[in-house]
Design a protein around this motif. Structure first.
Motif, PDB file in Angstrom:
ATOM      1  N   THR A 148      55.065 157.734  84.658  1.00 41.19           N
ATOM      2  CA  THR A 148      56.289 157.693  85.072  1.00 41.19           C
ATOM      3  C   THR A 148      57.677 158.636  84.229  1.00 41.19           C
ATOM      4  O   THR A 148      58.075 158.777  85.126  1.00 41.19           O
ATOM      5  CB  THR A 148      57.244 156.455  84.542  1.00 41.19           C
ATOM      6  N   ASP A 149      57.182 158.845  83.182  1.00 44.32           N
ATOM      7  CA  ASP A 149      58.568 159.637  82.713  1.00 44.32           C
ATOM      8  C   ASP A 149      58.041 161.100  82.901  1.00 44.32           C
ATOM      9  O   ASP A 149      59.040 162.199  82.821  1.00 44.32           O
ATOM     10  CB  ASP A 149      58.872 159.574  81.566  1.00 44.32           C
ATOM     11  N   ILE A 150      57.183 161.716  83.532  1.00 39.77           N
ATOM     12  CA  ILE A 150      56.431 162.912  83.944  1.00 39.77           C
ATOM     13  C   ILE A 150      57.029 162.634  85.289  1.00 39.77           C
ATOM     14  O   ILE A 150      57.664 163.925  85.715  1.00 39.77           O
ATOM     15  CB  ILE A 150      54.511 163.027  84.130  1.00 39.77           C
ATOM     16  N   GLU A 151      57.067 161.856  86.365  1.00 41.59           N
ATOM     17  CA  GLU A 151      57.614 162.066  88.092  1.00 41.59           C
ATOM     18  C   GLU A 151      59.084 162.015  87.879  1.00 41.59           C
ATOM     19  O   GLU A 151      59.457 162.465  88.334  1.00 41.59           O
ATOM     20  CB  GLU A 151      57.089 160.845  88.383  1.00 41.59           C
TER      21      GLU A 151
ATOM     22  N   PHE B 241      59.559 165.094  80.671  1.00 39.98           N
ATOM     23  CA  PHE B 241      58.797 165.633  79.980  1.00 39.98           C
ATOM     24  C   PHE B 241      58.832 167.392  80.120  1.00 39.98           C
ATOM     25  O   PHE B 241      58.474 168.174  79.062  1.00 39.98           O
ATOM     26  CB  PHE B 241      57.122 164.900  80.648  1.00 39.98           C
ATOM     27  N   ASP B 242      59.289 167.072  81.520  1.00 40.78           N
ATOM     28  CA  ASP B 242      59.936 169.088  81.608  1.00 40.78           C
ATOM     29  C   ASP B 242      60.751 169.596  80.398  1.00 40.78           C
ATOM     30  O   ASP B 242      60.749 170.866  79.716  1.00 40.78           O
ATOM     31  CB  ASP B 242      60.392 169.520  82.871  1.00 40.78           C
TER      32      ASP B 242
ATOM     33  N   MET C 253      46.077 165.814  74.717  1.00 37.17           N
ATOM     34  CA  MET C 253      47.507 166.614  74.975  1.00 37.17           C
ATOM     35  C   MET C 253      46.574 168.127  75.251  1.00 37.17           C
ATOM     36  O   MET C 253      47.966 169.042  75.381  1.00 37.17           O
ATOM     37  CB  MET C 253      47.200 167.061  72.787  1.00 37.17           C
ATOM     38  N   ARG C 254      45.618 168.566  75.948  1.00 44.48           N
ATOM     39  CA  ARG C 254      44.982 169.601  76.686  1.00 44.48           C
ATOM     40  C   ARG C 254      45.780 169.213  78.123  1.00 44.48           C
ATOM     41  O   ARG C 254      46.462 170.161  78.461  1.00 44.48           O
ATOM     42  CB  ARG C 254      43.545 169.515  77.008  1.00 44.48           C
ATOM     43  N   LEU C 255      45.826 167.943  78.309  1.00 44.67           N
ATOM     44  CA  LEU C 255      46.099 168.394  79.660  1.00 44.67           C
ATOM     45  C   LEU C 255      47.738 168.537  79.970  1.00 44.67           C
ATOM     46  O   LEU C 255      48.446 168.276  80.650  1.00 44.67           O
ATOM     47  CB  LEU C 255      45.883 166.435  80.395  1.00 44.67           C
ATOM     48  N   TYR C 256      48.121 167.957  78.811  1.00 49.57           N
ATOM     49  CA  TYR C 256      50.127 167.450  78.240  1.00 49.57           C
ATOM     50  C   TYR C 256      49.805 169.133  78.290  1.00 49.57           C
ATOM     51  O   TYR C 256      50.803 169.387  78.922  1.00 49.57           O
ATOM     52  CB  TYR C 256      50.108 166.847  76.968  1.00 49.57           C
ATOM     53  N   ASN C 257      49.113 170.000  77.970  1.00 46.19           N
ATOM     54  CA  ASN C 257      50.222 171.770  77.654  1.00 46.19           C
ATOM     55  C   ASN C 257      49.294 171.966  78.787  1.00 46.19           C
ATOM     56  O   ASN C 257      49.834 173.254  79.179  1.00 46.19           O
ATOM     57  CB  ASN C 257      48.946 171.737  76.581  1.00 46.19           C
ATOM     58  N   ARG C 258      49.142 172.177  79.417  1.00 47.02           N
ATOM     59  CA  ARG C 258      48.346 172.224  80.738  1.00 47.02           C
ATOM     60  C   ARG C 258      49.043 171.745  81.949  1.00 47.02           C
ATOM     61  O   ARG C 258      49.644 172.521  83.015  1.00 47.02           O
ATOM     62  CB  ARG C 258      46.950 172.117  81.241  1.00 47.02           C
ATOM     63  N   LYS C 259      49.987 170.839  81.676  1.00 49.16           N
ATOM     64  CA  LYS C 259      50.499 169.936  83.082  1.00 49.16           C
ATOM     65  C   LYS C 259      51.854 170.532  83.502  1.00 49.16           C
ATOM     66  O   LYS C 259      52.651 171.220  82.363  1.00 49.16           O
ATOM     67  CB  LYS C 259      50.868 168.215  82.377  1.00 49.16           C
TER      68      LYS C 259
END
Length: 282
Positions: free
Chosen positions: A112-115, A119-120, A276-282
């Motif tokens: 939800t926070d990503i949408e 997180f940006d 964390m890998r997915l978070y850094n690439r998101k």
């Protein structure tokens, strides 16, 4: 020396770029927050979200009460002869089941926070990168504790009596919260990997329902077919339920506790780096 010259009658007096730079750099930069302080700050943010949206506590209050009442009086007479006798076996298991099921909402919150683009903004901050995820999990640990206290209170009112006393109960809840903290990393991965909140919820249900129902939460695995026992006896939820049940009963189930802590380490070491890998690439 260059100056900023405003139009006649407008704005403040001219200011030199040198004096402006000296003013801005007059004080030292504040120190970069450490990993612990950043994680605790994001954990506090998660708690404040509960304060502003108290409906989030529904799954850790009403849901556990419903689970205890429903399964105690639905299966108690058939499986153990009386609901009170069955409750001595059921309550630690249903406690594990309810808290483990609640962990999947961590992934929903992350998604939800990503949408919303939150997180940006977090990614631009000069902080320890995993602190955002760790903060989510620390905030959810409070929800797990509330759910545990609610279920134990209801169980005591219905007749549950832990032979391990307060020490055994505290040890069992502590092990459950540590395991749930580690298990939540699975759902943070799904929250980053999947596109929508509904997708996260659907996949989480497909994973968590077999793990919780195909375990020793409700019945002894020895009554099951051999092929099913092989899965149940190696299920992390089975190990956790056995450990919590033993600790609350005043025993020391060393094997079950060791398996539970081992699964805890596996979840953190495997799904933490993947998240964390997915978070850094998101």
């Amino acid at each position: 020396m260059s100056t900023v010259t405003p139009a006649k009658g407008e704005g403040p007096a001219p200011v030199s770029t040198e004096s402006l730079a000296a003013l801005l750099l007059a004080e030292e930069r504040p120190p970069r927050p450490g990993a612990l302080s950043a994680s605790l700050t994001f954990g506090w943010r998660a708690i404040l979200k509960i304060k502003h949206v108290p409906e989030q506590l529904f799954d850790v209050t009403a849901f556990p009460i419903m689970m205890v009442l429903m399964y105690t009086y639905l299966f108690g007479g058939a499986l153990a002869g009386s609901p009170t006798e069955y409750l001595q076996f059921l309550l630690p298991g249903i406690l594990v089941m309810s808290v483990v099921m609640i962990t999947m909402y961590t992934g929903v919150s992350v998604n939800t926070d990503i949408e919303k683009g939150v997180f940006d903004r977090f990614r631009t901050l000069p902080i320890w990168r995993p602190s955002t995820m760790v903060g989510y999990l620390l905030g959810d640990a409070l929800r797990y504790t509330i759910a545990s206290v609610v279920m134990l209170t209801v169980g005591l009112l219905l007749g549950y009596r832990p032979d391990g006393g307060a020490g055994g109960v505290v040890a069992g809840i502590a092990l459950l919260i540590v395991f749930s903290f580690a298990f939540s990393w699975v759902w943070t991965m799904f929250g980053l990997l999947l596109r929508t909140e509904k997708s996260v919820m659907g996949v989480s249900m497909m994973v968590i329902f077999p793990l919780t129902f195909l375990s020793n939460v409700f019945v002894d695995p020895r009554t099951m077919p051999g092929w099913l026992q092989a899965f149940v006896n190696n299920n992390p939820v089975t190990h956790l339920a056995s450990a919590v049940r033993g600790l609350m009963a005043g025993e020391w189930p060393a094997a079950a506790v060791a398996w539970s802590l081992g699964w805890t380490a596996v979840f953190v070491l495997v799904f933490g780096p993947v998240t964390m890998r997915l978070y850094n690439r998101k």
